[in-house]
Scaffold this motif. Structure first.
Motif, PDB file in Angstrom:
ATOM      1  N   ASP A  12       5.749  -3.901   1.952  1.00  0.00           N
ATOM      2  CA  ASP A  12       6.569  -2.758   2.321  1.00  0.00           C
ATOM      3  C   ASP A  12       5.606  -1.682   2.808  1.00  0.00           C
ATOM      4  O   ASP A  12       4.985  -0.989   1.991  1.00  0.00           O
ATOM      5  CB  ASP A  12       7.383  -2.278   1.117  1.00  0.00           C
TER       6      ASP A  12
ATOM      7  N   ALA B  55      -0.866  -2.184  -4.799  1.00  0.00           N
ATOM      8  CA  ALA B  55      -0.682  -0.843  -4.250  1.00  0.00           C
ATOM      9  C   ALA B  55      -1.936  -0.416  -3.507  1.00  0.00           C
ATOM     10  O   ALA B  55      -3.050  -0.575  -4.018  1.00  0.00           O
ATOM     11  CB  ALA B  55      -0.375   0.131  -5.372  1.00  0.00           C
TER      12      ALA B  55
ATOM     13  N   ALA C  63       6.133   1.102   4.185  1.00  0.00           N
ATOM     14  CA  ALA C  63       6.555   2.466   3.856  1.00  0.00           C
ATOM     15  C   ALA C  63       6.093   2.857   2.456  1.00  0.00           C
ATOM     16  O   ALA C  63       5.907   4.040   2.167  1.00  0.00           O
ATOM     17  CB  ALA C  63       8.061   2.592   3.977  1.00  0.00           C
ATOM     18  N   LYS C  64       5.932   1.864   1.582  1.00  0.00           N
ATOM     19  CA  LYS C  64       5.505   2.112   0.200  1.00  0.00           C
ATOM     20  C   LYS C  64       4.038   1.756  -0.022  1.00  0.00           C
ATOM     21  O   LYS C  64       3.554   1.821  -1.158  1.00  0.00           O
ATOM     22  CB  LYS C  64       6.374   1.319  -0.765  1.00  0.00           C
ATOM     23  N   ASN C  65       3.347   1.326   1.046  1.00  0.00           N
ATOM     24  CA  ASN C  65       1.930   0.944   0.927  1.00  0.00           C
ATOM     25  C   ASN C  65       1.727  -0.112  -0.161  1.00  0.00           C
ATOM     26  O   ASN C  65       0.766  -0.033  -0.948  1.00  0.00           O
ATOM     27  CB  ASN C  65       1.056   2.162   0.639  1.00  0.00           C
ATOM     28  N   THR C  66       2.605  -1.083  -0.203  1.00  0.00           N
ATOM     29  CA  THR C  66       2.566  -2.074  -1.280  1.00  0.00           C
ATOM     30  C   THR C  66       2.818  -3.473  -0.738  1.00  0.00           C
ATOM     31  O   THR C  66       3.660  -3.664   0.142  1.00  0.00           O
ATOM     32  CB  THR C  66       3.611  -1.743  -2.359  1.00  0.00           C
TER      33      THR C  66
ATOM     34  N   SER D  22       2.234  -7.039  -7.746  1.00  0.00           N
ATOM     35  CA  SER D  22       2.233  -5.964  -6.766  1.00  0.00           C
ATOM     36  C   SER D  22       0.794  -5.569  -6.456  1.00  0.00           C
ATOM     37  O   SER D  22      -0.087  -5.677  -7.304  1.00  0.00           O
ATOM     38  CB  SER D  22       2.988  -4.743  -7.286  1.00  0.00           C
TER      39      SER D  22
END
Length: 124
Positions: free
Chosen positions: A73, A23, A75-78, A21
């Motif tokens: 994603d 972030a 929306a999740k900044n990931t 991941s």
């Protein structure tokens, strides 16, 4: 400038899987095209995969095609890198990178922001 932090690395046996991941914080994540690079000991940093700002378009290094999947994603900044069928040759520090320019780039110098990296070790 966006700040990036990778996670999800570790030790896995050949044939196994890992999910990395990345972030992001700071500026609007969806404004950046993103990529994964990797660097093995004694080797130059090499391109792994790229994903466009919207996530619709992706591009892979030949050696990981069919085994790795890049996704994001907004929306999740990931951003993610799903790695399957791992091989010892995949052992490296994996970095996520961001660039404001559109279009695919395999050149590290053209990326504006980098994470600190996460170690992936694949045992035989």
């Amino acid at each position: 400038q966006v700040e990036l932090e990778e996670s999800g690395g570790g030790l896995v046996q050949a044939g196994g899987s890992l999910r990395l991941s990345c972030a992001a914080s700071g500026r609007t994540f969806s404004s950046y095209a993103m990529a994964w690079f990797r660097q093995a000991p004694g080797k130059e940093r090499e391109f792994v995969a790229h994903i466009a700002r919207t996530g619709i378009s992706t591009y892979y290094e030949d050696s990981v095609k069919g085994r790795f999947t890049i996704s994001r994603d907004n929306a999740k900044n990931t951003m993610y890198l799903q790695m399957n069928s791992l091989k010892p040759a995949d052992t490296a520090v994996y970095y996520c990178a961001a660039r404001t320019a559109s279009g695919i780039s395999r050149t590290p110098l053209l990326y504006n922001s980098w994470g600190q990296g996460t170690q992936v070790t694949v045992s035989s």
